[in-house]
Design an enzyme around this catalytic site. Structure first.
Site, PDB file in Angstrom:
ATOM      1  N   ARG A   1      -0.805  -6.172  12.524  1.00 25.02           N
ATOM      2  CA  ARG A   1      -1.695  -5.516  13.497  1.00 25.02           C
ATOM      3  C   ARG A   1      -2.177  -6.492  14.554  1.00 25.02           C
ATOM      4  NH1 ARG A   1      -5.621  -1.199  10.485  1.00 25.02           N
ATOM      5  NH2 ARG A   1      -3.944   0.016   9.514  1.00 25.02           N
TER       6      ARG A   1
ATOM      7  N   ARG B   1       0.149   2.579  12.835  1.00 21.72           N
ATOM      8  CA  ARG B   1      -0.618   1.400  12.445  1.00 21.72           C
ATOM      9  C   ARG B   1      -0.477   1.039  10.972  1.00 21.72           C
ATOM     10  NH1 ARG B   1      -4.120   5.166  13.933  1.00 21.72           N
ATOM     11  NH2 ARG B   1      -5.219   5.220  11.951  1.00 21.72           N
ATOM     12  N   HIS B   2       0.226   1.875  10.200  1.00 20.02           N
ATOM     13  CA  HIS B   2       0.327   1.625   8.758  1.00 20.02           C
ATOM     14  C   HIS B   2       1.742   1.300   8.335  1.00 20.02           C
ATOM     15  CE1 HIS B   2      -3.490   3.869   8.840  1.00 20.02           C
ATOM     16  NE2 HIS B   2      -3.792   3.112   7.803  1.00 20.02           N
TER      17      HIS B   2
ATOM     18  N   ARG C   1       0.856  -1.193   0.000  1.00 18.23           N
ATOM     19  CA  ARG C   1       0.000   0.000   0.000  1.00 18.23           C
ATOM     20  C   ARG C   1       0.886   1.235   0.000  1.00 18.23           C
ATOM     21  NH1 ARG C   1      -5.434  -1.808   2.342  1.00 18.23           N
ATOM     22  NH2 ARG C   1      -5.435  -3.903   1.461  1.00 18.23           N
TER      23      ARG C   1
ATOM     24  N   SER D   1     -11.045  -6.580   7.811  1.00 19.53           N
ATOM     25  CA  SER D   1     -12.318  -6.186   7.228  1.00 19.53           C
ATOM     26  C   SER D   1     -12.740  -7.249   6.231  1.00 19.53           C
ATOM     27  CB  SER D   1     -12.244  -4.798   6.603  1.00 19.53           C
ATOM     28  OG  SER D   1     -11.376  -4.809   5.527  1.00 19.53           O
TER      29      SER D   1
ATOM     30  N   GLU E   1      -8.264  -1.244  13.877  1.00 20.19           N
ATOM     31  CA  GLU E   1      -8.927  -2.150  12.925  1.00 20.19           C
ATOM     32  C   GLU E   1      -8.004  -3.323  12.640  1.00 20.19           C
ATOM     33  OE1 GLU E   1      -9.930  -0.461   8.976  1.00 20.19           O
ATOM     34  OE2 GLU E   1      -9.381  -2.447   8.244  1.00 20.19           O
TER      35      GLU E   1
ATOM     36  N   GLU F   1       0.780   4.095   1.034  1.00 15.80           N
ATOM     37  CA  GLU F   1       0.261   5.096   1.976  1.00 15.80           C
ATOM     38  C   GLU F   1       1.328   6.175   2.142  1.00 15.80           C
ATOM     39  OE1 GLU F   1      -2.629   4.210   3.749  1.00 15.80           O
ATOM     40  OE2 GLU F   1      -2.653   2.023   3.738  1.00 15.80           O
TER      41      GLU F   1
END
Ligand code: AMO
Length: 436
Positions: free
Chosen positions: A410, A226-227, A218, A362, A359, A220
């Site tokens: 995570r 958290r990333h 990703r 998902s 989170e 980001e």
């Protein structure tokens, strides 16, 4: 360095009552040396713990001379007699009769493995190979190993087939942004954001239940605790079920991971100073609408249809303890593959698994109907033609199906209550870190 067959090789943690008075062979690193003249104490560290070497001048004058000159963190081979010593760490000590430095460490060390000097996370990550020698840090990866093993065991027992899908791909899955482009001969390609499309295609292939543990990429831009830009995702896909069906698999998996860690990792949890509580099932289900109400009542701003901000999730987690699901999200903010409710298409059969304000996963029931899927891809501003390989699988007998993606890094962060996701990753990748 061939193994001395007449002397048993042991890890420090394996030394016990039955070894007293006997010779053992140990390999490890010199953690510390304390020289008192007639006697020198050294701590030998291996991956399972630390043991004291007690070198008495009268017993072994040559060894004490060499030990004194040995730099910290050098790799050594030691054969010696085991003695009971209540004052030594672990309750035993070794009186060395053979001492060989297999490789001398340079000095000064870029990082103090004995943790006498505290270091910032960045410094630790720069010297990660030394940081990992710290028992507390190694403990994280022993727990991570158990977590991954439990995931494999549990999903295999449940009838899931482990698969590996390509990481060099031609399309986005999670919305088109946050992709890393790469040059692939004369074409443009990307690092995959998720095995999403492939695991769905495998439902069309009739595999029914698959899982994958693999990297997701990703792009980001932001640095958060958290990333990561490269993360490990645990993904499942299952046919002939809905979102509720795969939520039940997920919560049972989480519980199993906790149970196995509590049972098999007591030593490592002790090194880390962490207590874990096995979560109760089922996890509470909070609808998106209810969550929005809770957040508003806590004085945080959120409009229906928006994702939860970090402060909003903090507010929410003050109301609900431990693990919980946020279910039934607005269709608009979930990816194209999420199935809308037939009678209320603005809401989707989707969920996020939360641990406090973090989170973890998902998932969703998926759109398995070709026409609806094409429409939804186009609505998100993407070109259905570039999804041909994916869409084809929906034309010739695609079963209804559902699945989820669970962030492995995570999960470790949350189980061990780590402050930063980077602590849970051996060599993390973020906006500024490309080495080691
Ligand atoms: P999602 O994008 O929510 O869903 O990702 C699933 C889980 O992966 C973890 N994760 C990350 N961890 C660290 N750094 C990141 N940058 C990062 N991005 C994601 C999170 C997250 O909950 N295809 C869907 C899953 C599905 O529906 O099956 C997906 O990728 O823990």
């Amino acid at each position: 360095m061939s193994d001395d067959l007449e002397v048993a090789r042991k890890y420090t943690s394996e030394i016990g009552e039955e070894d007293v008075g006997k010779q053992v062979l140990l390999y490890g690193w010199i953690h510390e040396i304390r020289d008192l003249g007639g006697v020198a104490f050294a701590l030998l560290r291996d991956r399972e713990g630390i043991i004291q070497l007690t070198c008495i001048k009268k017993r072994s004058p040559d060894i004490i001379k060499r030990l004194r000159k040995t730099r910290r963190e050098s790799v050594v081979k030691v054969i010696g007699e085991v003695k009971k010593e209540p004052k030594a760490p672990g309750g035993y000590e070794i009186l060395p009769d053979y001492f060989e430095v297999l490789n001398e460490a340079d000095a000064p060390l870029p990082l103090d493995v004995a943790e006498k000097v505290p270091a910032e996370l960045d410094t630790r990550l720069d010297a990660r190979f030394l940081d990992l020698r710290r028992p507390r840090v190694q403990a994280i990866f022993r727990v991570r190993h158990q977590m991954l093993q439990s995931v494999r065991d549990f999903l295999s027992e449940e009838g899931f087939i482990e698969v590996n899908t390509p990481k060099i791909v031609s399309t986005a899955t999670e919305g088109g942004t946050e992709l890393f482009p790469i040059s692939y001969f004369e074409k443009e390609a990307f690092l995959n954001q998720s095995p999403q499309l492939y695991k769905q295609v495998l439902m069309g292939a009739g595999l029914e239940k698959v899982f994958e543990i693999g990297p997701i990429f990703r792009a980001e831009e932001h640095n958060t605790i958290r990333h990561l830009n490269e993360a490990i995702s645990i993904d499942i896909e299952q046919s002939f079920t809905d979102h509720e069906g795969v939520m039940r698999v997920l919560e049972r998996l989480i519980r199993r991971v906790y149970e196995d860690i509590a049972e098999n990792c007591t030593k490592y949890l002790e090194w880390l100073g962490v207590n874990i509580e096995i979560p109760e099932l089922p996890f509470p289900r909070v609808t998106y609408d209810e969550a929005v109400e809770i957040v508003k009542n806590k004085g945080e701003e959120i409009a229906w249809g928006e994702d939860f901000s970090t402060p909003a999730l903090k507010a929410l987690s003050e109301n609900i303890e431990g693990h919980y699901y946020i279910v039934d999200w607005p269709t608009e903010i979930k990816p194209f593959y999420a199935m809308p409710y037939e009678d209320q298409p603005e809401i989707s059969k989707t969920f996020d698994l939360m641990a406090g304000s973090l989170e973890l996963a998902s998932g969703a029931q998926r759109v398995h109907l070709y026409d609806l899927l094409v429409k939804k891809i186009a609505e998100k501003g993407m070109n259905p033609e570039s999804f041909e390989f994916y869409l084809n699988a929906f034309r010739y007998g695609m079963p209804p199906h559902a699945g989820w993606g669970l962030g492995a890094d995570r999960l470790v962060m949350s189980i061990l209550k780590l402050r930063n996701i980077r602590e849970a990753v051996i060599f993390p990748r973020d906006r500024t870190r490309l080495t080691p």
